[in-house]
Scaffold this motif. Structure first.
Motif: not given
Length: 86
Positions: A16, A20, A40
């Motif tokens: 995640g 991101a 994320a």
């Protein structure tokens, strides 16, 4: 349902975070269901002016306090099996 093990959860957090990091300010993104996308979302809050479409209720809630974000929910079925993550 929570990830099966701490190691599994740590992998989802890591993925995640990496996902991101690929997002730029002012991007339009889609977040699918699941804990990895929730992780994320937690890391996206440092971005500026994102447009996020998701079916992930938990991710949408996570992003509600992010300034200048436009969060859109995709309509769909909500069932006991999918819980609040679909």
């Amino acid at each position: 349902m929570p990830p099966e093990s701490l190691n599994d959860y740590e992998r989802k957090q890591s993925i995640g975070s990496l996902a991101a990091a690929l997002v730029n300010d002012e991007d339009f993104i889609f977040l699918g269901p699941g804990y990895t996308c929730l992780e994320a979302a937690k890391n996206l809050k440092v971005k500026n002016r994102l447009a996020v479409t998701t079916m992930n209720v938990s991710a949408a809630i996570e992003l509600t306090n992010a300034p200048e974000f436009n969060v859109m929910m995709v309509p769909g079925d909500f069932t006991k099996e999918t819980e609040p993550i679909m």
